[in-house]
Design a protein around this motif. Structure first.
Motif, short mmCIF file in Angstrom:
data_model
loop_
_atom_site.label_atom_id
_atom_site.label_comp_id
_atom_site.label_asym_id
_atom_site.label_seq_id
_atom_site.Cartn_x
_atom_site.Cartn_y
_atom_site.Cartn_z
N TYR A 87 0.89 -1.22 0.12
CA TYR A 87 -0.05 -0.03 0.02
C TYR A 87 0.96 1.22 0.07
N PRO A 88 0.37 2.31 -0.49
CA PRO A 88 1.39 3.66 -0.73
C PRO A 88 1.66 4.17 0.41
N SER A 89 0.84 4.19 1.42
CA SER A 89 1.13 5.00 2.56
C SER A 89 2.44 4.25 3.55
N LEU A 90 2.72 3.12 3.01
CA LEU A 90 3.76 2.25 3.84
C LEU A 90 5.24 3.15 3.49
N ARG A 91 5.30 3.62 2.36
CA ARG A 91 6.54 4.45 2.00
C ARG A 91 7.76 3.77 1.91
N ASP A 113 17.40 11.83 5.35
CA ASP A 113 16.60 11.39 6.56
C ASP A 113 17.27 10.03 7.26
N GLN A 114 18.52 9.87 6.91
CA GLN A 114 19.19 8.75 7.56
C GLN A 114 18.71 7.44 7.02
N HIS A 115 17.20 7.02 7.34
CA HIS A 115 16.84 5.78 6.78
C HIS A 115 15.21 5.87 6.93
N PRO A 117 11.90 4.12 8.79
CA PRO A 117 11.47 3.63 9.85
C PRO A 117 11.75 2.11 10.17
N ALA A 118 12.44 1.85 11.06
CA ALA A 118 12.82 0.52 11.36
C ALA A 118 11.90 -0.60 11.74
N ILE A 119 10.82 -0.21 12.35
CA ILE A 119 9.64 -0.94 12.75
C ILE A 119 9.00 -1.57 11.44
N ASP A 120 8.77 -0.57 10.57
CA ASP A 120 8.02 -0.90 9.25
C ASP A 120 9.09 -1.75 8.59
N SER B 89 14.89 5.54 15.59
CA SER B 89 14.55 4.79 14.26
C SER B 89 12.90 5.08 13.84
N LEU B 90 12.11 5.73 14.68
CA LEU B 90 10.71 6.04 14.18
C LEU B 90 10.80 6.97 13.16
N ARG B 91 11.84 7.98 13.05
CA ARG B 91 12.02 8.61 11.93
C ARG B 91 10.73 9.75 11.87
N HIS B 115 5.16 11.68 1.80
CA HIS B 115 4.82 11.99 3.38
C HIS B 115 5.55 10.73 4.05
N ALA B 118 2.04 6.09 7.27
CA ALA B 118 0.85 6.40 7.81
C ALA B 118 0.48 5.68 9.09
#
Lengths: 242, 242
Positions: A87-91, A113-115, A117-120, B89-91, B115, B118
Protein backbone atom coordinates in the motif's frame (compact mmCIF):
# COMPACT_ATOMS: atom_id res chain seq x y z
CA UNK A 1 18.03 -2.66 -32.80
CA UNK A 2 20.46 0.15 -32.02
CA UNK A 3 20.07 3.66 -30.69
CA UNK A 4 22.18 6.31 -32.43
CA UNK A 5 24.97 7.58 -30.23
CA UNK A 6 24.53 11.28 -29.46
CA UNK A 7 27.28 13.84 -30.00
CA UNK A 8 29.68 14.10 -27.07
CA UNK A 9 28.30 17.29 -25.57
CA UNK A 10 24.73 15.95 -25.53
CA UNK A 11 25.61 12.59 -24.02
CA UNK A 12 23.28 11.74 -21.10
CA UNK A 13 24.61 10.97 -17.64
CA UNK A 14 21.51 9.17 -16.45
CA UNK A 15 18.49 7.73 -18.25
CA UNK A 16 15.25 7.23 -16.32
CA UNK A 17 12.94 4.47 -17.56
CA UNK A 18 9.92 2.47 -16.38
CA UNK A 19 10.30 -0.57 -18.63
CA UNK A 20 7.58 -2.76 -17.14
CA UNK A 21 4.88 -0.16 -17.49
CA UNK A 22 4.96 3.37 -18.79
CA UNK A 23 2.62 5.67 -16.88
CA UNK A 24 0.10 6.77 -18.11
CA UNK A 25 0.13 5.17 -21.56
CA UNK A 26 0.88 1.65 -20.33
CA UNK A 27 3.49 0.42 -22.82
CA UNK A 28 5.94 -2.33 -21.82
CA UNK A 29 9.47 -2.05 -23.21
CA UNK A 30 10.28 -4.93 -25.58
CA UNK A 31 13.34 -7.15 -25.09
CA UNK A 32 14.92 -5.69 -28.23
CA UNK A 33 14.58 -2.15 -26.89
CA UNK A 34 15.88 -3.23 -23.48
CA UNK A 35 19.12 -4.65 -24.84
CA UNK A 36 19.51 -1.68 -27.22
CA UNK A 37 19.09 0.75 -24.33
CA UNK A 38 21.75 -1.03 -22.27
CA UNK A 39 24.18 -1.00 -25.22
CA UNK A 40 23.48 2.70 -25.65
CA UNK A 41 24.10 3.43 -21.95
CA UNK A 42 27.37 1.48 -22.09
CA UNK A 43 28.53 3.30 -25.20
CA UNK A 44 28.07 6.72 -23.62
CA UNK A 45 29.02 5.67 -20.09
CA UNK A 46 25.63 6.67 -18.69
CA UNK A 47 23.65 5.09 -15.87
CA UNK A 48 20.12 3.78 -16.37
CA UNK A 49 17.70 4.30 -13.48
CA UNK A 50 15.20 1.45 -13.86
CA UNK A 51 12.00 2.25 -11.98
CA UNK A 52 10.40 -1.18 -12.27
CA UNK A 53 6.99 -0.38 -10.79
CA UNK A 54 4.19 -2.73 -11.79
CA UNK A 55 6.60 -5.47 -12.91
CA UNK A 56 4.69 -7.78 -10.56
CA UNK A 57 1.39 -7.02 -12.25
CA UNK A 58 1.93 -8.21 -15.78
CA UNK A 59 -0.96 -10.21 -17.24
CA UNK A 60 -0.03 -11.23 -20.79
CA UNK A 61 3.03 -12.47 -22.64
CA UNK A 62 6.18 -14.10 -21.28
CA UNK A 63 8.04 -12.54 -18.32
CA UNK A 64 10.72 -10.12 -19.50
CA UNK A 65 14.13 -9.84 -17.78
CA UNK A 66 14.63 -6.49 -16.09
CA UNK A 67 17.35 -4.20 -17.41
CA UNK A 68 19.36 -4.84 -14.26
CA UNK A 69 19.33 -8.57 -15.05
CA UNK A 70 20.47 -7.97 -18.63
CA UNK A 71 23.29 -5.62 -17.65
CA UNK A 72 26.63 -7.13 -16.72
CA UNK A 73 28.79 -4.02 -16.53
CA UNK A 74 27.10 -2.22 -13.62
CA UNK A 75 25.32 0.57 -15.51
CA UNK A 76 21.80 -0.09 -14.16
CA UNK A 77 20.33 1.19 -10.89
CA UNK A 78 17.24 -0.93 -10.23
CA UNK A 79 14.42 0.41 -8.10
CA UNK A 80 11.28 -1.35 -6.91
CA UNK A 81 8.45 -0.14 -4.72
CA UNK A 82 6.00 -1.59 -2.20
CA UNK A 83 3.45 1.12 -3.07
CA UNK A 84 1.73 -0.93 -5.77
CA UNK A 85 2.07 -4.35 -4.14
CA UNK A 86 1.26 -3.55 -0.51
CA UNK A 87 0.00 0.00 0.00
CA UNK A 88 1.28 3.48 -0.89
CA UNK A 89 1.25 4.97 2.60
CA UNK A 90 3.86 2.41 3.78
CA UNK A 91 6.48 4.56 1.96
CA UNK A 92 8.98 1.73 1.45
CA UNK A 93 10.91 1.02 -1.72
CA UNK A 94 14.32 -0.41 -2.50
CA UNK A 95 17.29 0.03 -4.81
CA UNK A 96 19.79 -2.45 -6.24
CA UNK A 97 22.81 -0.32 -7.08
CA UNK A 98 26.07 -1.14 -8.86
CA UNK A 99 28.87 -1.68 -6.34
CA UNK A 100 30.55 1.67 -7.02
CA UNK A 101 27.35 3.60 -6.23
CA UNK A 102 26.48 1.94 -2.91
CA UNK A 103 28.65 4.12 -0.68
CA UNK A 104 27.69 7.47 -2.31
CA UNK A 105 23.98 6.50 -2.16
CA UNK A 106 24.22 5.60 1.53
CA UNK A 107 25.83 8.98 2.18
CA UNK A 108 23.12 10.86 0.26
CA UNK A 109 20.40 9.00 2.13
CA UNK A 110 22.10 9.68 5.46
CA UNK A 111 21.99 13.45 4.93
CA UNK A 112 18.42 13.31 3.59
CA UNK A 113 16.69 11.49 6.45
CA UNK A 114 19.12 8.76 7.59
CA UNK A 115 16.85 5.81 6.82
CA UNK A 116 13.25 4.57 6.67
CA UNK A 117 11.48 3.69 9.94
CA UNK A 118 12.93 0.54 11.49
CA UNK A 119 9.71 -1.08 12.72
CA UNK A 120 8.10 -0.90 9.27
CA UNK A 121 11.24 -2.36 7.71
CA UNK A 122 11.47 -5.18 10.27
CA UNK A 123 7.79 -6.01 9.77
CA UNK A 124 8.23 -6.10 6.00
CA UNK A 125 11.36 -8.24 6.37
CA UNK A 126 9.34 -10.85 8.29
CA UNK A 127 6.53 -10.63 5.74
CA UNK A 128 9.12 -11.39 3.04
CA UNK A 129 11.15 -14.11 4.77
CA UNK A 130 8.10 -16.00 6.01
CA UNK A 131 6.74 -16.30 2.48
CA UNK A 132 3.70 -14.06 2.83
CA UNK A 133 4.96 -11.56 0.29
CA UNK A 134 5.21 -14.05 -2.56
CA UNK A 135 1.82 -15.55 -1.85
CA UNK A 136 0.36 -12.05 -1.58
CA UNK A 137 1.70 -11.15 -5.04
CA UNK A 138 0.29 -14.37 -6.51
CA UNK A 139 -3.10 -13.78 -4.93
CA UNK A 140 -3.27 -10.13 -5.97
CA UNK A 141 -2.12 -10.86 -9.51
CA UNK A 142 -4.99 -13.35 -9.83
CA UNK A 143 -7.49 -10.93 -8.29
CA UNK A 144 -6.38 -7.98 -10.43
CA UNK A 145 -6.29 -10.15 -13.55
CA UNK A 146 -9.89 -11.13 -12.91
CA UNK A 147 -10.98 -7.53 -12.31
CA UNK A 148 -9.06 -6.40 -15.37
CA UNK A 149 -10.80 -8.93 -17.64
CA UNK A 150 -14.17 -8.07 -16.17
CA UNK A 151 -13.49 -4.36 -16.66
CA UNK A 152 -12.52 -4.93 -20.32
CA UNK A 153 -15.66 -7.01 -20.92
CA UNK A 154 -18.02 -4.53 -19.23
CA UNK A 155 -16.38 -1.47 -20.72
CA UNK A 156 -16.48 -2.89 -24.25
CA UNK A 157 -20.09 -3.89 -23.80
CA UNK A 158 -21.28 -0.59 -22.34
CA UNK A 159 -18.95 2.15 -23.56
CA UNK A 160 -17.26 1.16 -26.84
CA UNK A 161 -19.61 3.58 -28.61
CA UNK A 162 -17.72 6.49 -27.02
CA UNK A 163 -14.25 5.16 -26.24
CA UNK A 164 -11.47 2.98 -27.62
CA UNK A 165 -10.00 1.04 -24.68
CA UNK A 166 -6.21 0.71 -24.76
CA UNK A 167 -5.22 -2.62 -23.25
CA UNK A 168 -1.76 -2.65 -21.62
CA UNK A 169 0.13 -5.82 -20.70
CA UNK A 170 0.74 -4.67 -17.13
CA UNK A 171 -0.36 -2.22 -14.48
CA UNK A 172 -3.50 -1.28 -12.62
CA UNK A 173 -5.28 1.14 -14.96
CA UNK A 174 -6.57 1.62 -18.49
CA UNK A 175 -6.47 4.54 -20.89
CA UNK A 176 -9.73 5.01 -22.80
CA UNK A 177 -9.45 7.24 -25.87
CA UNK A 178 -12.48 9.39 -26.63
CA UNK A 179 -13.76 8.54 -30.15
CA UNK A 180 -15.19 12.00 -30.86
CA UNK A 181 -13.24 14.97 -29.57
CA UNK A 182 -16.39 17.11 -29.39
CA UNK A 183 -17.83 14.72 -26.79
CA UNK A 184 -15.12 15.62 -24.26
CA UNK A 185 -16.84 18.57 -22.50
CA UNK A 186 -20.05 16.56 -21.99
CA UNK A 187 -18.06 13.53 -20.79
CA UNK A 188 -16.30 15.74 -18.24
CA UNK A 189 -19.68 17.07 -17.06
CA UNK A 190 -21.17 13.58 -16.78
CA UNK A 191 -18.16 12.43 -14.72
CA UNK A 192 -18.72 15.31 -12.29
CA UNK A 193 -22.48 14.69 -12.06
CA UNK A 194 -22.29 10.94 -11.58
CA UNK A 195 -19.31 10.95 -9.22
CA UNK A 196 -17.32 8.69 -11.59
CA UNK A 197 -13.79 10.00 -11.32
CA UNK A 198 -11.46 8.91 -14.12
CA UNK A 199 -8.51 11.28 -14.53
CA UNK A 200 -8.20 13.05 -17.84
CA UNK A 201 -5.05 11.81 -19.60
CA UNK A 202 -4.07 15.46 -20.15
CA UNK A 203 -3.42 15.84 -16.39
CA UNK A 204 -0.23 13.76 -16.90
CA UNK A 205 1.21 16.21 -19.44
CA UNK A 206 2.84 19.57 -18.73
CA UNK A 207 2.96 21.07 -22.22
CA UNK A 208 2.04 18.53 -24.91
CA UNK A 209 -1.68 18.14 -25.58
CA UNK A 210 -2.54 14.46 -26.01
CA UNK A 211 -5.72 13.34 -27.80
CA UNK A 212 -8.66 13.37 -25.36
CA UNK A 213 -8.70 10.30 -23.13
CA UNK A 214 -9.56 9.18 -19.61
CA UNK A 215 -7.60 6.88 -17.30
CA UNK A 216 -9.53 4.33 -15.25
CA UNK A 217 -8.10 2.44 -12.30
CA UNK A 218 -9.60 -1.02 -11.89
CA UNK A 219 -7.63 -2.72 -9.11
CA UNK A 220 -9.50 -1.29 -6.12
CA UNK A 221 -12.99 -2.20 -7.35
CA UNK A 222 -14.94 -5.46 -7.04
CA UNK A 223 -16.82 -6.91 -10.03
CA UNK A 224 -20.08 -5.52 -8.63
CA UNK A 225 -18.58 -2.05 -8.21
CA UNK A 226 -17.09 -2.13 -11.71
CA UNK A 227 -20.44 -3.17 -13.20
CA UNK A 228 -22.39 -0.58 -11.25
CA UNK A 229 -19.98 2.29 -11.94
CA UNK A 230 -19.63 1.66 -15.65
CA UNK A 231 -23.42 1.12 -16.09
CA UNK A 232 -24.17 4.40 -14.35
CA UNK A 233 -21.56 6.17 -16.46
CA UNK A 234 -22.88 4.62 -19.70
CA UNK A 235 -26.54 5.46 -18.94
CA UNK A 236 -25.67 9.07 -18.18
CA UNK A 237 -23.65 9.35 -21.40
CA UNK A 238 -26.43 7.69 -23.43
CA UNK A 239 -29.00 10.14 -22.15
CA UNK A 240 -26.83 13.18 -22.92
CA UNK A 241 -25.09 12.18 -26.13
CA UNK A 242 -27.81 10.37 -28.06
CA UNK B 1 21.15 43.05 23.45
CA UNK B 2 21.30 43.72 19.71
CA UNK B 3 23.02 42.02 16.83
CA UNK B 4 24.65 44.36 14.31
CA UNK B 5 22.84 44.40 10.99
CA UNK B 6 25.05 43.04 8.20
CA UNK B 7 25.64 44.91 4.95
CA UNK B 8 22.92 44.26 2.35
CA UNK B 9 24.86 41.82 0.22
CA UNK B 10 25.74 39.63 3.18
CA UNK B 11 22.25 39.56 4.66
CA UNK B 12 21.21 35.97 5.54
CA UNK B 13 18.07 34.40 4.11
CA UNK B 14 17.79 31.72 6.75
CA UNK B 15 19.41 31.25 10.16
CA UNK B 16 19.63 27.76 11.64
CA UNK B 17 19.71 27.50 15.43
CA UNK B 18 19.26 24.90 18.18
CA UNK B 19 18.35 27.22 21.06
CA UNK B 20 17.46 24.60 23.66
CA UNK B 21 20.72 22.75 23.35
CA UNK B 22 23.72 23.28 21.15
CA UNK B 23 25.32 20.04 20.03
CA UNK B 24 28.02 19.13 21.05
CA UNK B 25 28.91 21.92 23.49
CA UNK B 26 25.54 21.97 25.23
CA UNK B 27 24.83 25.69 25.62
CA UNK B 28 21.24 26.93 25.95
CA UNK B 29 20.42 30.26 24.28
CA UNK B 30 19.46 32.93 26.84
CA UNK B 31 16.20 34.86 26.62
CA UNK B 32 18.13 38.06 25.79
CA UNK B 33 19.84 36.35 22.85
CA UNK B 34 16.55 34.84 21.69
CA UNK B 35 14.76 38.17 21.44
CA UNK B 36 17.85 39.80 19.88
CA UNK B 37 17.99 37.06 17.24
CA UNK B 38 14.32 37.54 16.35
CA UNK B 39 14.79 41.30 16.03
CA UNK B 40 17.79 40.68 13.83
CA UNK B 41 15.86 38.25 11.57
CA UNK B 42 13.01 40.75 11.25
CA UNK B 43 15.38 43.59 10.39
CA UNK B 44 16.96 41.67 7.51
CA UNK B 45 13.78 39.82 6.49
CA UNK B 46 15.34 36.41 7.12
CA UNK B 47 13.73 33.23 8.38
CA UNK B 48 14.95 31.46 11.51
CA UNK B 49 14.89 27.66 11.42
CA UNK B 50 14.49 26.67 15.07
CA UNK B 51 15.57 23.05 15.58
CA UNK B 52 14.30 22.67 19.13
CA UNK B 53 15.70 19.22 19.90
CA UNK B 54 16.17 18.43 23.59
CA UNK B 55 13.79 21.21 24.70
CA UNK B 56 11.93 18.51 26.63
CA UNK B 57 15.06 17.48 28.50
CA UNK B 58 16.01 20.61 30.39
CA UNK B 59 17.00 20.04 34.02
CA UNK B 60 17.87 23.41 35.54
CA UNK B 61 16.58 26.96 35.44
CA UNK B 62 13.16 28.24 34.43
CA UNK B 63 11.55 27.06 31.14
CA UNK B 64 12.44 29.40 28.27
CA UNK B 65 9.91 30.33 25.55
CA UNK B 66 10.88 28.97 22.14
CA UNK B 67 11.74 31.45 19.38
CA UNK B 68 8.53 30.54 17.59
CA UNK B 69 6.56 31.58 20.67
CA UNK B 70 8.40 34.91 20.91
CA UNK B 71 7.94 35.73 17.23
CA UNK B 72 4.73 37.44 16.14
CA UNK B 73 5.56 38.30 12.54
CA UNK B 74 5.95 34.81 11.09
CA UNK B 75 9.74 34.66 10.70
CA UNK B 76 10.33 31.43 12.66
CA UNK B 77 10.07 27.88 11.33
CA UNK B 78 9.87 25.63 14.39
CA UNK B 79 10.96 22.02 14.18
CA UNK B 80 10.71 19.30 16.80
CA UNK B 81 11.71 15.65 16.68
CA UNK B 82 10.56 12.37 18.22
CA UNK B 83 14.12 10.99 17.94
CA UNK B 84 15.17 12.11 21.41
CA UNK B 85 11.84 11.58 23.18
CA UNK B 86 10.74 8.26 21.71
CA UNK B 87 13.40 6.59 19.57
CA UNK B 88 15.52 7.65 16.60
CA UNK B 89 14.55 4.85 14.21
CA UNK B 90 10.92 6.02 14.24
CA UNK B 91 12.00 8.81 11.84
CA UNK B 92 9.18 11.20 12.74
CA UNK B 93 9.53 14.91 13.36
CA UNK B 94 7.31 17.93 12.80
CA UNK B 95 7.42 21.53 11.66
CA UNK B 96 5.35 24.56 12.63
CA UNK B 97 5.67 26.89 9.66
CA UNK B 98 4.50 30.46 9.10
CA UNK B 99 1.30 30.51 7.00
CA UNK B 100 3.03 31.67 3.81
CA UNK B 101 5.48 28.73 3.88
CA UNK B 102 2.97 25.92 4.38
CA UNK B 103 2.04 25.41 0.71
CA UNK B 104 5.64 25.55 -0.63
CA UNK B 105 6.78 23.13 2.11
CA UNK B 106 3.99 20.68 1.28
CA UNK B 107 5.05 20.80 -2.37
CA UNK B 108 8.71 20.21 -1.54
CA UNK B 109 7.82 17.26 0.69
CA UNK B 110 5.53 15.83 -2.00
CA UNK B 111 8.36 15.66 -4.54
CA UNK B 112 10.81 14.32 -1.95
CA UNK B 113 8.89 11.30 -0.68
CA UNK B 114 5.24 12.41 -0.42
CA UNK B 115 4.88 11.87 3.33
CA UNK B 116 5.95 9.77 6.31
CA UNK B 117 4.44 6.30 6.76
CA UNK B 118 0.76 6.51 7.72
CA UNK B 119 0.64 3.69 10.29
CA UNK B 120 3.51 5.17 12.30
CA UNK B 121 1.85 8.59 12.23
CA UNK B 122 -1.54 7.20 13.26
CA UNK B 123 0.05 5.26 16.12
CA UNK B 124 1.90 8.35 17.32
CA UNK B 125 -1.30 10.42 17.05
CA UNK B 126 -3.08 8.00 19.41
CA UNK B 127 -0.08 8.03 21.75
CA UNK B 128 -0.36 11.83 21.86
CA UNK B 129 -4.14 12.22 22.10
CA UNK B 130 -4.54 9.55 24.76
CA UNK B 131 -2.05 11.32 27.05
CA UNK B 132 0.77 8.75 26.96
CA UNK B 133 3.19 11.14 25.32
CA UNK B 134 3.05 13.75 28.06
CA UNK B 135 3.38 11.19 30.84
CA UNK B 136 6.25 9.56 28.93
CA UNK B 137 8.12 12.89 28.78
CA UNK B 138 7.56 13.48 32.50
CA UNK B 139 8.74 9.97 33.38
CA UNK B 140 11.81 10.17 31.14
CA UNK B 141 12.78 13.65 32.35
CA UNK B 142 12.78 12.32 35.90
CA UNK B 143 14.74 9.22 34.93
CA UNK B 144 17.31 11.15 32.89
CA UNK B 145 17.62 13.79 35.60
CA UNK B 146 18.44 11.06 38.11
CA UNK B 147 21.00 9.42 35.81
CA UNK B 148 22.50 12.82 35.03
CA UNK B 149 23.01 13.68 38.71
CA UNK B 150 24.45 10.25 39.40
CA UNK B 151 26.80 10.57 36.43
CA UNK B 152 28.01 13.99 37.65
CA UNK B 153 28.57 12.62 41.16
CA UNK B 154 30.43 9.50 40.01
CA UNK B 155 32.43 11.27 37.35
CA UNK B 156 33.57 14.00 39.75
CA UNK B 157 34.49 11.42 42.35
CA UNK B 158 36.40 9.11 40.00
CA UNK B 159 37.70 11.19 37.13
CA UNK B 160 38.09 14.84 38.10
CA UNK B 161 41.83 14.28 38.24
CA UNK B 162 41.89 13.97 34.43
CA UNK B 163 38.83 15.88 33.24
CA UNK B 164 36.77 19.02 33.79
CA UNK B 165 33.11 18.09 33.36
CA UNK B 166 31.03 20.69 31.52
CA UNK B 167 27.50 20.67 32.91
CA UNK B 168 24.82 21.74 30.43
CA UNK B 169 21.26 22.74 31.39
CA UNK B 170 19.68 20.37 28.90
CA UNK B 171 20.33 17.35 26.71
CA UNK B 172 21.47 13.78 27.08
CA UNK B 173 25.26 13.99 27.13
CA UNK B 174 28.24 15.68 28.77
CA UNK B 175 31.45 17.15 27.41
CA UNK B 176 34.48 16.33 29.56
CA UNK B 177 37.55 18.50 28.87
CA UNK B 178 40.90 16.75 29.21
CA UNK B 179 42.98 18.62 31.82
CA UNK B 180 46.35 17.74 30.31
CA UNK B 181 46.58 17.67 26.52
CA UNK B 182 49.45 15.18 26.62
CA UNK B 183 47.15 12.61 28.27
CA UNK B 184 44.94 12.42 25.17
CA UNK B 185 46.74 9.59 23.29
CA UNK B 186 46.75 7.37 26.40
CA UNK B 187 43.09 8.21 27.11
CA UNK B 188 42.18 7.17 23.55
CA UNK B 189 44.10 3.91 24.02
CA UNK B 190 42.41 3.19 27.35
CA UNK B 191 38.98 3.80 25.79
CA UNK B 192 39.72 1.24 23.06
CA UNK B 193 41.11 -1.32 25.54
CA UNK B 194 38.28 -1.04 28.07
CA UNK B 195 35.45 -0.82 25.53
CA UNK B 196 34.33 2.54 26.97
CA UNK B 197 33.24 4.50 23.93
CA UNK B 198 32.98 8.25 24.49
CA UNK B 199 33.25 10.19 21.20
CA UNK B 200 36.13 12.61 20.90
CA UNK B 201 34.74 16.14 20.70
CA UNK B 202 36.91 16.71 17.62
CA UNK B 203 34.69 14.32 15.60
CA UNK B 204 32.03 17.09 15.58
CA UNK B 205 34.34 19.56 13.86
CA UNK B 206 35.31 19.65 10.21
CA UNK B 207 38.21 22.10 10.29
CA UNK B 208 38.52 23.81 13.66
CA UNK B 209 40.54 21.93 16.26
CA UNK B 210 38.85 22.17 19.65
CA UNK B 211 40.72 21.55 22.88
CA UNK B 212 40.85 17.80 23.65
CA UNK B 213 37.60 16.54 25.14
CA UNK B 214 35.31 13.53 25.18
CA UNK B 215 31.50 13.43 24.98
CA UNK B 216 29.67 10.98 27.24
CA UNK B 217 26.03 10.00 26.77
CA UNK B 218 24.30 9.17 30.04
CA UNK B 219 20.63 8.63 29.20
CA UNK B 220 20.82 5.02 28.08
CA UNK B 221 22.67 3.75 31.15
CA UNK B 222 21.36 2.64 34.55
CA UNK B 223 23.04 3.82 37.78
CA UNK B 224 24.80 0.44 38.05
CA UNK B 225 26.08 0.66 34.48
CA UNK B 226 27.25 4.24 34.99
CA UNK B 227 29.13 3.28 38.18
CA UNK B 228 30.67 0.19 36.61
CA UNK B 229 31.69 1.93 33.36
CA UNK B 230 33.23 4.97 35.00
CA UNK B 231 35.04 2.87 37.65
CA UNK B 232 36.55 0.65 35.00
CA UNK B 233 37.61 3.69 32.99
CA UNK B 234 39.10 5.41 36.05
CA UNK B 235 41.05 2.33 37.18
CA UNK B 236 42.54 1.85 33.74
CA UNK B 237 43.52 5.54 33.57
CA UNK B 238 44.98 5.42 37.10
CA UNK B 239 47.16 2.45 36.24
CA UNK B 240 48.46 4.03 33.03
CA UNK B 241 48.77 7.70 33.96
CA UNK B 242 50.06 7.56 37.53
Amino acid sequence: MTIARPSKQRSPKIIYVTPSHQFPLGMTMSLARRTALIDFARSCDAYIFEDDHNSEFRYTGPPLPCLQGLDNVGRVIYSGTMSKILYPSLRLAYILAPEQLVEPMIKIRAVMDQHSPAIDQATLARFLTEGFFLSHIKRMRKLYSDRREFFIEQFSHLLSKYFILEIPEAGLHFVAWVRQKEHMPMITRVCAETGIRPSPLSSCFMKAEPKPALTFGFAAWSRAQIREGLSKFASALNSKLN
